[in-house]
Design a protein around this motif. Structure first.
Motif, PDB file in Angstrom:
ATOM      1  N   HIS A  67       0.909  -1.100  -0.158  1.00 31.11           N
ATOM      2  CA  HIS A  67      -0.085   0.068  -0.124  1.00 31.11           C
ATOM      3  C   HIS A  67       0.838   1.162   0.012  1.00 31.11           C
ATOM      4  O   HIS A  67       1.671   1.452   0.860  1.00 31.11           O
ATOM      5  N   GLU A  85      -0.210  10.725  10.122  1.00 28.39           N
ATOM      6  CA  GLU A  85      -0.797  10.314   8.760  1.00 28.39           C
ATOM      7  C   GLU A  85      -0.437   8.989   8.510  1.00 28.39           C
ATOM      8  O   GLU A  85      -1.280   8.285   7.799  1.00 28.39           O
ATOM      9  N   ASP A  88      -2.499   6.560  10.408  1.00 27.83           N
ATOM     10  CA  ASP A  88      -3.715   6.285   9.843  1.00 27.83           C
ATOM     11  C   ASP A  88      -3.749   5.339   8.486  1.00 27.83           C
ATOM     12  O   ASP A  88      -4.693   4.289   8.344  1.00 27.83           O
ATOM     13  N   ALA A  89      -2.734   5.513   7.808  1.00 28.19           N
ATOM     14  CA  ALA A  89      -2.405   4.636   6.734  1.00 28.19           C
ATOM     15  C   ALA A  89      -2.247   3.217   7.015  1.00 28.19           C
ATOM     16  O   ALA A  89      -2.675   2.282   6.460  1.00 28.19           O
ATOM     17  N   LEU A  91      -3.405   1.715   9.819  1.00 27.03           N
ATOM     18  CA  LEU A  91      -4.417   1.394  10.212  1.00 27.03           C
ATOM     19  C   LEU A  91      -5.433   0.965   9.028  1.00 27.03           C
ATOM     20  O   LEU A  91      -6.156  -0.127   8.970  1.00 27.03           O
ATOM     21  N   ALA A  92      -5.625   1.883   8.208  1.00 31.38           N
ATOM     22  CA  ALA A  92      -6.314   1.495   6.844  1.00 31.38           C
ATOM     23  C   ALA A  92      -5.912   0.332   6.133  1.00 31.38           C
ATOM     24  O   ALA A  92      -6.614  -0.301   5.691  1.00 31.38           O
ATOM     25  N   ALA A  93      -4.590  -0.069   6.158  1.00 30.15           N
ATOM     26  CA  ALA A  93      -4.051  -1.161   5.532  1.00 30.15           C
ATOM     27  C   ALA A  93      -4.266  -2.494   6.110  1.00 30.15           C
ATOM     28  O   ALA A  93      -3.786  -3.378   5.330  1.00 30.15           O
TER      29      ALA A  93
END
Length: 357
Positions: A67, A85, A88-89, A91-93
């Motif tokens: 990602h 940030e 956050d990325a 966590l999203a991945a």
């Protein structure tokens, strides 16, 4: 064929791979590390535009699910806001404990990605893919990761070793000349602090570096990494010997801070800092004018600045005062005794300011 160096740190040992064509081999190399399939690749728009497609193909071919997340270019990326940030990325991945954070870029990308890796889930595997000369020979090796504070550089950070460093020499071909020259400052530093023979090699082969001769580049990257690996293996957390790597950095960091981290490349500031430190040593009778002249000449041939900018002394003194190595008003500075040998010694702020003035 890629060269491989081992940084010997017991259970935290890792390999440095150096050679051309390594981006497409990254996935294969990382398969040795027992990583989770998902990974976060941190880069900036310029670097990703050149190298992300090749890296993505190589990672996918090896079964990874990368990602990509982009951070700002330059020192603007080294902030707690950008680190948040990245969390956050991650966590999203769905990054889990064995999922790697991969830095694809120069020293700034490596610093902020490494800081995120050191702190996400209390530490996940960190992979360095340095794409600048400075990062390949210095920033990517040794495990120092950090972000900046408005009042000083690298004040918020950790010692966190990478799981691997992959120095793909062909990435240097797209570097602007200024970035290559900035990286040379750290290469020259190794000659001053540890290896007079390497310093002489650079005097003889500097034109080859500037012309992009791959054989010369491989030699200087591998030798620089080997010298730094030797230091890190003996002093991982800068308790003593490792501090010699800060040659030129005390005053160099002050130049960067006093100019808002926006005027000079890190290597340019280090070049100025090395000459200032040499002049402090000359004033003390420790270092010769002749060897100072050799250092000045080599840095100038590399297109690097050797004179400090005209700055307000009060601003400069304040920047020096925030140095992490200051104790009771005295700086622990690395000063040269001769080419290939330095010592760490307390220096008063007044003594430094006298040279700056």
């Amino acid at each position: 064929m890629a060269g491989e160096l081992k940084v010997d740190l017991g259970e935290r040992s890792y390999s440095i791979y150096c050679g051309s064509g390594l981006l497409k081999e990254t996935g294969r190399l990382l398969k040795k590390l027992d990583l989770a399939p998902s990974c976060l690749v941190v880069s900036n728009a310029v670097v990703a535009g050149h190298y992300w497609p090749t890296l993505e193909l190589g990672l996918n071919a090896a079964g990874f699910h990368p990602h990509l997340v982009l951070v700002p270019d330059g020192e603007e990326a080294k902030t707690l806001k950008v680190a948040a940030e990245l969390y956050d990325a991650a966590l999203a991945a769905g990054l889990e404990r064995r999922a790697a954070i991969i830095a694809l870029g120069g020293g700034v990308v490596g610093d902020v990605a490494g800081f995120a890796a050191a702190t996400w889930l209390r530490g996940v595997p960190f992979i360095q893919i340095p794409t600048t000369l400075l990062a390949q020979v210095d920033a990517s090796v040794g495990g120092k990761v950090a972000v900046n504070h408005p009042r000083g550089k690298n004040l918020i950070g950790a010692f966190y070793q990478p799981a691997a460093v992959i120095a793909a020499l062909d990435t240097l071909a797209t570097l602007p000349p200024r970035e290559v020259r900035a990286g040379l400052a750290e290469v020259i530093k190794y000659g001053v602090i540890m290896d007079a023979g390497f310093f002489a090699y650079l005097e003889d082969h500097l034109d080859g570096v500037l012309q992009g001769n791959e054989g010369v580049l491989e030699t200087i990257v591998l030798r620089s990494c080997a010298l730094k690996a030797e230091i890190v293996a003996r002093d991982e957390r800068e308790g003593g010997l490792r501090a010699i790597l800060n040659f030129g950095h005390t005053i160099g960091h002050a130049v960067e801070a006093a100019t808002g981290f926006a005027t000079y490349r890190h290597g340019e500031a280090v070049a100025m800092g090395m000459i200032a430190a040499a002049r402090v040593a000359v004033r003390r009778g420790m270092f010769s004018e002749g060897e100072t002249g050799r250092l000045v000449e080599l840095l100038q041939r590399a297109g690097l600045p050797v004179e400090l900018p005209a700055l307000d002394p009060a601003i400069f003194r304040e920047a020096l005062g925030h140095d992490k190595k200051i104790l009771q008003g005295r700086l622990r500075m690395v000063l040269p005794e001769r080419l290939g040998r330095v010592q760490i010694t307390p220096v008063s702020l007044e003594e430094v300011m006298a040279v700056i003035s």
